[in-house]
Motif scaffolding. Structure first.
Motif, PDB file in Angstrom:
ATOM      1  N   HIS A 100       1.991   4.988  -2.975  1.00  0.00           N
ATOM      2  CA  HIS A 100       2.083   6.436  -2.761  1.00  0.00           C
ATOM      3  C   HIS A 100       3.483   6.991  -2.906  1.00  0.00           C
ATOM      4  O   HIS A 100       3.667   8.183  -3.052  1.00  0.00           O
TER       5      HIS A 100
ATOM      6  N   LEU B 216       4.172   4.347  10.326  1.00  0.00           N
ATOM      7  CA  LEU B 216       3.061   4.445   9.371  1.00  0.00           C
ATOM      8  C   LEU B 216       2.255   5.719   9.580  1.00  0.00           C
ATOM      9  O   LEU B 216       1.860   6.377   8.621  1.00  0.00           O
TER      10      LEU B 216
ATOM     11  N   ASP C 285       0.827  -1.207   0.000  1.00  0.00           N
ATOM     12  CA  ASP C 285       0.000   0.000   0.000  1.00  0.00           C
ATOM     13  C   ASP C 285       0.858   1.252   0.000  1.00  0.00           C
ATOM     14  O   ASP C 285       0.540   2.245  -0.648  1.00  0.00           O
ATOM     15  N   ILE C 286       1.964   1.184   0.754  1.00  0.00           N
ATOM     16  CA  ILE C 286       2.837   2.359   0.810  1.00  0.00           C
ATOM     17  C   ILE C 286       3.419   2.626  -0.572  1.00  0.00           C
ATOM     18  O   ILE C 286       3.521   3.769  -1.020  1.00  0.00           O
TER      19      ILE C 286
END
Ligand code: SF4
Ligand code: SF4
Ligand code: SF4
Ligand code: SF4
Ligand code: SF4
Lengths: 352, 254
Positions: free
Chosen positions: B39, B149, B35-36
């Motif tokens: 971005h 996070l 997911d990181i």
């Protein structure tokens, strides 16, 4: 008031009977030497003879951490958290913790009613139990005797064979209806529970002391020993302060707005935008904490907002005692305003 | 900085004097890592890839500064990074490494390198912020993953990350833990900066202070608590300094 006898061996079946009518929360063992309220799964793991639970039952109405709403930045929408309507029965509550709930009711109803608290507070019944005061309890000194039944639907008073069951309200009556494990009440009078008075003054004299206590020396003295950990706030059954924070998930689109308990001894509590903190020193914070319990709300309601549970003292790692603080304030008050040397004040603590 | 921007922010990780545990900890992100990557572009990450870039939007630094070449390197990274974030106790506060500062530096050098000591110039161990400006700190030994996070998400969303300044005790109380003092242990939680969800006390262990101290630690009072619980004054000071030598050895009460 109707009275019955509940013998010890009937206790688990009494709890089973309650479980049929709602979710039952009661004290259980926690860790090596502590107790905590938890949902009852096994009726025989409930402990009704305990000194105090780590947190009070406040945690069920104002949870330590709580989701207020979930939001989406994509379509600019939000949804409030859901709060169940289940029937809750609190079993084994001490009189001071019950009083604390009644105080929170006042705090969360006056002015702006606090929706989430009031929603959680619905459908609750309370069954009290007597207790033997330990070195930290002083609830009687702030006007709440062990057998104070204010707020309870049923009260259990310990006796040699089990408990005298006192039915206080109609709701309580309904809770025991159809339970056939009760016997006729024993022919004994309510046992007198020894409660050594711990405060130097009767609580109704404290307002005059607190009126003169803003500049007392005790604040600086206590601050020397205090580490500002906030434990005394967080364990207090009548503290209600909280902080609100947004937490996004990794999509960076959705998230939740959460709140959690906060306390006036902590650094971020009085910090405001721009980096200012309007209560910087631990002495000022300690004074604020104690004034919250004995002056500010007391001034409005006429009642102390401390219920004498002893938690803030029992769980303070620095051993700071709220009873000692109040008594020292009384001493300072006498010296400064009544011009009386402390040792000659002639007050007999035992007899009050 | 928002992800709507066409180019994803360039992120790089560097390590200095450390056990590299923080970087390994980060590789354990697994699901979240994917997911990181939606971005950010990871352009430099010694443990995972070997790609060099000129400039970074965010440079994460692990480890403390302890040699002249560290100093040079950190200046170089700072010049190329829009934002610089220290990861883990070594980078945020000097960490365990800074315990060496409590001894004369020549003795330490001799003990570690023996006859070869002249080949290894050394400095007192320092947090990254002692040399260059640090924008955010993610504490812990190893660094706290949830905090990592959280900070990353805040930055990507263009928000200011919030740094807690309250003691580990707060999180203990929120979780209704029994205090380890009541299990006969001594704990640094009362003056240690929370944010780790009181993970050690939650598993029945005492806090060693790995996240550094709150901004107003009352060390005198903490020493009194520790000695009241049967620890000698000397030992009590050592416990507080384990992770906090760089910031607190000078101000430790005599
Ligand atoms: S619990 Fe004790 S040490 Fe902690 S803030 Fe309260 S008074 Fe101070
Ligand atoms: S101030 Fe202390 S003794 Fe009073 S109600 Fe709160 S925790 Fe209990
Ligand atoms: S102001 Fe302090 S004493 Fe009052 S409710 Fe908040 S935390 Fe408790
Ligand atoms: S276990 Fe440690 S951190 Fe937790 S309440 Fe006790 S002293 Fe504080
Ligand atoms: S409890 Fe203490 S030692 Fe453990 S992770 Fe948190 S700060 Fe570090």
């Amino acid at each position: 008031m109707k009275k019955y006898q509940l013998n010890k061996k009937q206790l688990p079946s009494f709890i089973d009977h309650l479980k049929k009518q709602g979710t039952v929360f009661a004290p259980h063992k926690k860790g090596d030497a502590s107790y905590s309220f938890a949902k009852v799964v096994e009726s025989d793991s409930v402990i009704l003879e305990y000194n105090r639970t780590l947190n009070s039952i406040k945690k069920y109405f104002l949870p330590p951490r709580e989701l207020l709403l979930s939001y989406s930045r994509k379509d600019n929408s939000y949804k409030k958290g859901t709060i169940g309507k289940e029937k809750k029965i609190f079993l084994g509550v001490h009189s001071y913790d019950m009083k604390a709930v009644l105080k929170l009711d006042y705090n969360f109803t006056e002015g702006n009613p606090e929706e989430n608290y009031l929603l959680r507070r619905r459908n609750s019944s309370f069954i009290g139990v007597s207790f033997i005061p330990d070195e930290f309890h002083f609830s009687q000194s702030v006007g709440m005797p062990v057998h104070d039944t204010d707020g309870f639907d049923i009260y259990l008073e310990k006796n040699d064979d089990g408990y005298t069951v006192k039915i206080i309200t109609e709701k309580g009556e309904k809770l025991i209806k159809e339970f056939n494990g009760l016997c006729d009440a024993l022919d004994i009078s309510s046992n007198h529970i020894q409660f050594q008075n711990k405060l130097k003054y009767n609580y109704n004299r404290l307002p005059e002391v607190f009126e003169q206590s803003w500049n007392a020396e005790v604040w600086e003295e206590v601050a020397k020993r205090c580490v500002g950990c906030g434990t005394c706030n967080l364990v207090c059954p009548t503290c209600y302060c909280f902080d609100v924070e947004d937490n996004m998930d990794l999509s960076l689109q959705n998230g939740t707005r959460d709140r959690s308990w906060d306390g006036c001894m902590l650094n971020d509590f009085a910090a405001v935008a721009g980096g200012e903190n309007f209560r910087k020193s631990l002495a000022d914070r300690q004074r604020h904490r104690i004034f919250r319990k004995f002056r500010y709300i007391t001034y409005i309601t006429g009642e102390p907002w401390c219920v004498g549970c002893g938690r803030c003292t029992a769980y303070c790692t620095a051993g700071i005692s709220i009873v000692d603080i109040v008594n020292q304030l009384c001493d300072e008050y006498e010296q400064k305003y009544l011009n009386r040397p402390v040792e000659q004040s002639g007050l007999n603590l035992e007899g009050l | 900085m928002t992800t709507e921007a066409k180019n994803k922010p360039k992120v790089a990780f560097f390590d200095f004097t450390s056990c590299e545990g923080c970087q390994l900890n980060k590789l354990n992100l697994e699901n979240d890592l994917l997911d990181i990557l939606e971005h950010v572009d990871i352009v430099e990450f010694r443990e995972a890839m070997d790609d060099k870039a000129e400039e970074y939007d965010i440079a994460f630094i692990e480890g403390s500064i302890s040699t002249p070449s560290c100093v040079e390197r950190i200046h170089d990274i700072r010049r190329r990074a829009k934002m610089l974030i220290a990861l883990g106790a070594c980078a945020t506060q000097g960490g365990i490494n800074a315990m060496k500062n409590l001894q004369p530096i020549e003795e330490v050098r001799e003990a570690v390198y023996g006859d070869e000591k002249y080949r290894f110039p050394t400095l007192p161990a320092m947090p990254v912020s002692a040399i260059v400006k640090v924008d955010y700190k993610i504490d812990g030994c190893p660094m706290s993953m949830p905090e990592f996070l959280k900070v990353l998400k805040s930055l990507l969303a263009g928000q200011e990350p919030i740094k807690p300044d309250s003691a580990v005790c707060v999180e203990c109380k929120l979780k209704e833990n029994e205090c380890v003092f009541d299990k006969g242990m001594v704990c640094l939680g009362p003056i240690t900066r929370g944010g780790c969800d009181a993970i050690c006390p939650s598993f029945g262990q005492f806090c060693t202070g790995c996240r550094g101290l709150i901004s107003n630690p009352n060390k005198n009072a903490m020493l009194e608590i520790l000695t009241e619980h049967g620890i000698s004054l000397d030992e009590a000071k050592k416990r507080i300094l384990l992770f906090n030598s760089y910031d607190h050895s000078q101000s430790m009460p005599k």
